[in-house]
Design an enzyme around this catalytic site. Structure first.
Site, PDB file in Angstrom:
ATOM      1  N   HIS B 261       0.807  -1.143   0.079  1.00  0.00           N
ATOM      2  CA  HIS B 261      -0.039  -0.013   0.046  1.00  0.00           C
ATOM      3  C   HIS B 261       0.681   1.205  -0.060  1.00  0.00           C
ATOM      4  O   HIS B 261       0.657   2.279  -0.739  1.00  0.00           O
ATOM      5  CB  HIS B 261      -1.019  -0.014   1.251  1.00  0.00           C
ATOM      6  N   GLU B 262       1.757   1.401   0.888  1.00  0.00           N
ATOM      7  CA  GLU B 262       2.833   2.528   0.895  1.00  0.00           C
ATOM      8  C   GLU B 262       3.534   2.704  -0.182  1.00  0.00           C
ATOM      9  O   GLU B 262       3.957   3.650  -0.650  1.00  0.00           O
ATOM     10  CB  GLU B 262       3.365   2.766   2.194  1.00  0.00           C
ATOM     11  N   HIS B 265       1.666   4.633  -2.832  1.00  0.00           N
ATOM     12  CA  HIS B 265       1.805   5.783  -2.690  1.00  0.00           C
ATOM     13  C   HIS B 265       3.334   6.414  -3.231  1.00  0.00           C
ATOM     14  O   HIS B 265       3.447   7.180  -3.753  1.00  0.00           O
ATOM     15  CB  HIS B 265       1.810   6.226  -1.171  1.00  0.00           C
ATOM     16  N   GLU B 300      -4.231   7.728  -3.000  1.00  0.00           N
ATOM     17  CA  GLU B 300      -5.048   6.560  -2.510  1.00  0.00           C
ATOM     18  C   GLU B 300      -5.357   5.512  -3.490  1.00  0.00           C
ATOM     19  O   GLU B 300      -5.242   4.231  -3.250  1.00  0.00           O
ATOM     20  CB  GLU B 300      -6.480   6.877  -1.602  1.00  0.00           C
TER      21      GLU B 300
END
Lengths: 504, 504
Positions: B261-262, B265, B300
């Site tokens: 997830h990170e 980003h 996101e």
């Protein structure tokens, strides 16, 4: 009210400089390789902002208003001291013309690149022109700053307020007279040097040196230990003071003494009074720093005290060698405390300053100081440095210098525009003994050292040195703590006693 | 020449904000406990400086001069876009009176302390007064910012430029209609949930997730992975983009999906064009941020795309489960790829948003958005929130809320003065499917996904999304990339397909 304005403005500058310190710390410990360029820009922007704020009208007005408010206050009023110190820092910064600041920054970048190349290629001639320009610029800075006795004083004073070349020469003369025979004697000591080359796993080195750093008084609740190529200490107020070490499996002293050295610096910053911690800054000719100690020498005295006066003492290892042996049982199975103490104190003249032991380190400093003073006053020429270097190393250390890379090209300082800082290493060594010998006259300190409780020593140092931050000059701190001016007597006594025991 | 002045000034603000980001990163990953207070002061000083520079006359003049210079330039001239975006950020920042900024900052500190206490004590009444004041202040901010349709739009627009409450309500309606039956169906799936509770050593989790993050395109040469209590991504220009994870031995998904997830980003920030990287800043009502993405939702979408669309896909695990099994051979000895895929996609309604799975997550967002909109427009009262919360959780998730700690008090957002950001999580989820389904129409992307080569996907995302930074609106990016406005169709199709496979 108006002093409060001064205090707020100073605190804001300090905040920016602490941010610069964090950007610097990160760049040496955590930053991915890709970040170099952007980080340089970020630091330059913040340093520029801090400089603008420090030399701007706002702070100047705040200083004047605070002075007016404090008129008639006693000279030891801490507010008055803070105002006058800030004014002096700013005056120094303002005395250097902006053009010279810019030229110096540009030259530094060029000089560092030239130095890296020249050192790798053993090509002094390739570095000489830029070194010549660096020294010219230093002479211009001397001209802008002014001096009373000797031009070199203007530079030395930046790192060691109040220090003079004449005073240094006297100290150096005394050191030479004592150290040359001591060194000759120390070479006779029996030393099992292979002990240190054995394999000591890095994580165990880290744990042991951290545990001892805590017992020596470094507060990990307001600090941390990371890896760095060149170990350093750096702080962002007294509440966050970080140290770094360099651990190699086959070089145990690097893992132990470098950490305790930096922990000594850390104890100083962690021990500064709350009231000075966010409201102070210091400056060299072009930069501002958020550093809390009285001088480079006083700071070095604290690191040397922990590293050498305590960490290399016989008593320390009589108390703790069994603990080291417990974590390295195989490596040290055939090693006695006497073997170990001897090997970490052995004296061996060497070509490289950063690898020098305690008995030879100051010779490296002396020869550099003499060259700096000679270049600044004009007695020496850059072109002659390789030969001068070889002569001095031969005369002080008895060694032949095979290449300039192992000689005049070894240090980063000159290419960074740092001229006048070398003497503070020897000043720090001297102060470490002067302070330590005085501290030991305190019964609680001495009893603590006997039993391995270092808190009384920490309290003594905090009370006599740390808490004052930069609110007192190094000379005043020494006088109040030891009742004497800077003197090499205690240092020479410590080294003499060590050599006597090494050769007993 | 005059655009250059604008560019330099913007870059300087960006430098300060990047320093703030480093101070923030450090405070969440490295900083010793003692550093909290001083760090808060340092951040406040730098944010204040950046704000002063952004709203000061100097930048305003630079903007005017640059506008004059660029008169007649086409509307897609990147310089013009940069100038107008900066002008819009500053105008927004300037519209909030300084008094309101100060009051909001003070309230935030009080509100966070009150929230921590109230959450620990399950005492909503203790938090209610300060939450009431927070919402009053948000209404004042709405008044200062202005809006066209609904007061909540003024807040949402800060995080998701162009988004409206009316549009969100339509999307929420569509999602509810589809997700409620899907969720009921998904509960029937056979899942071996005990698989994930086994003991997976943290360092192996870290190595595996890092290795996969690299293969997904995250560049560790311009980044790093550290531990944090709440994982986050943060950047200091595109050349230094860091991610964090939270690894627990008995919770494998935390170690894998949080990192990817990170990394999603991170891919975004690392992929922004060089030209935007040091010259952009964005702002909420009181703070500026050095963030490069088009919106919170678009950001996101990139994290969700890597985490869910790729990382939880059946194809991904068909390709890579044997690699996971190779590093956890004992833990996964009795687990098939089908077992594993099912358990990481299982849907289980739960009370806590940050622990929610993909099928239930949006319900948590919807209820929060409805409450925020209701409070801002005045349809709801703070005192009624616990009951409203319980009713909505019962109706959306079929669960009883036993305590306010597990209900209305669970999130930090309101006490931080962040109202209007929750919808961007669902917007991001929706965008992730819309972009991913379009990307897969590209033959090279699809072929890469089939074979485990994620570079074509990375290139597609970089070309269509990342490179633009904030130079295009999220709506324009979506339209250019997918040929359509924001639509939940692809997202619902993805979730439907998943549930069909889960219950096959």
């Amino acid at each position: 009210m108006s002093f409060a304005v001064f205090e707020t403005e100073t605190a804001r500058i300090n905040d920016i400089l602490c941010a610069v310190n964090l950007l610097t710390w990160d760049s040496r410990t955590m930053m991915p390789a890709g970040g170099v360029e952007a980080r340089g820009q970020q630091i330059a922007t913040l340093v520029g902002l801090a400089r603008d704020m420090a030399t701007g009208d706002g702070l100047q007005r705040a200083i004047e208003t605070a002075r007016a408010e404090l008129r008639g206050a006693p000279s030891d009023d801490l507010r008055l001291i803070a105002v006058e110190q800030a004014a002096a820092s700013i005056a120094k910064l303002s005395r250097i013309p902006a053009k010279l600041v810019a030229a110096s920054t540009t030259l530094k970048t060029q000089a560092q690149a030239a130095w890296v190349k020249a050192r790798a290629a053993n090509d002094f001639a390739g570095f000489a022109p830029v070194l010549e320009r660096t020294m010219e610029m230093q002479r211009e800075i001397v001209g802008a700053l002014g001096y009373e006795e000797h031009p070199y004083d203007a530079l030395v004073d930046t790192y060691e307020p109040g220090m003079r070349w004449s005073k240094l020469q006297a100290l150096y003369g005394q050191l030479q007279q004592s150290l040359i025979p001591l060194l000759a004697q120390a070479k006779e000591a029996r030393v099992r040097s292979e002990i240190l080359d054995r394999s000591y796993p890095v994580e165990t080195q880290r744990q042991f040196s951290s545990m001892m750093a805590t017992r020596l008084g470094y507060d990990f609740g307001r600090g941390r230990l990371d890896d760095a190529v060149h170990p350093f200490e750096i702080s962002f107020t007294r509440s966050d003071v970080r140290i770094t070490g360099r651990f190699r499996e086959t070089w145990l002293p690097g893992g132990l003494f470098a950490v305790w050295h930096e922990a000594g610096h850390g104890l100083y910053e962690q021990g500064i009074s709350e009231q000075f911690s966010r409201s102070t800054f210091t400056t060299d000719f072009v930069n501002l720093y958020a550093v809390g100690g009285a001088s480079f020498g006083m700071h070095e005295s604290q690191s040397r005290l922990l590293e050498n006066r305590v960490g290399r003492s016989r008593r320390f290892w009589d108390l703790h060698f069994h603990e080291l042996k417990a974590v390295f049982p195989e490596q040290l199975s055939d090693v006695s405390v006497d073997d170990f103490w001897r090997v970490i104190n052995a004296a061996r003249p060497s070509l490289i300053r950063v690898e020098a032991d305690e008995l030879t380190y100051d010779f490296h400093i002396m020869l550099r100081s003499e060259i700096e003073a000679g270049l600044i006053v004009g007695d020496m020429r850059v072109a002659d440095l390789p030969e001068i270097w070889r002569d001095k190393v031969k005369s002080y250390l008895g060694l032949d210098v095979p290449t300039d890379t192992l000689g005049v090209l070894q240090d980063v300082h000159w290419s960074s525009g740092m001229v006048g800082s070398f003497p503070t290493y020897t000043v720090g060594n001297i102060m470490s003994s002067q302070l330590f010998s005085t501290a030991r006259k305190d019964a609680a300190v001495e009893k603590g050292l006997e039993s391995g409780d270092y808190m009384p020593l920490k309290s003594w140092l905090q009370h006599n040195v740390h808490q004052h931050g930069r609110s007192k000059s190094p000379g005043d701190i020494l006088m109040a703590a030891t009742g004497a001016d800077l003197s090499a007597d205690a240092y020479i006594a410590d080294l003499s006693a060590k050599v006597a025991e090494l050769t007993a």
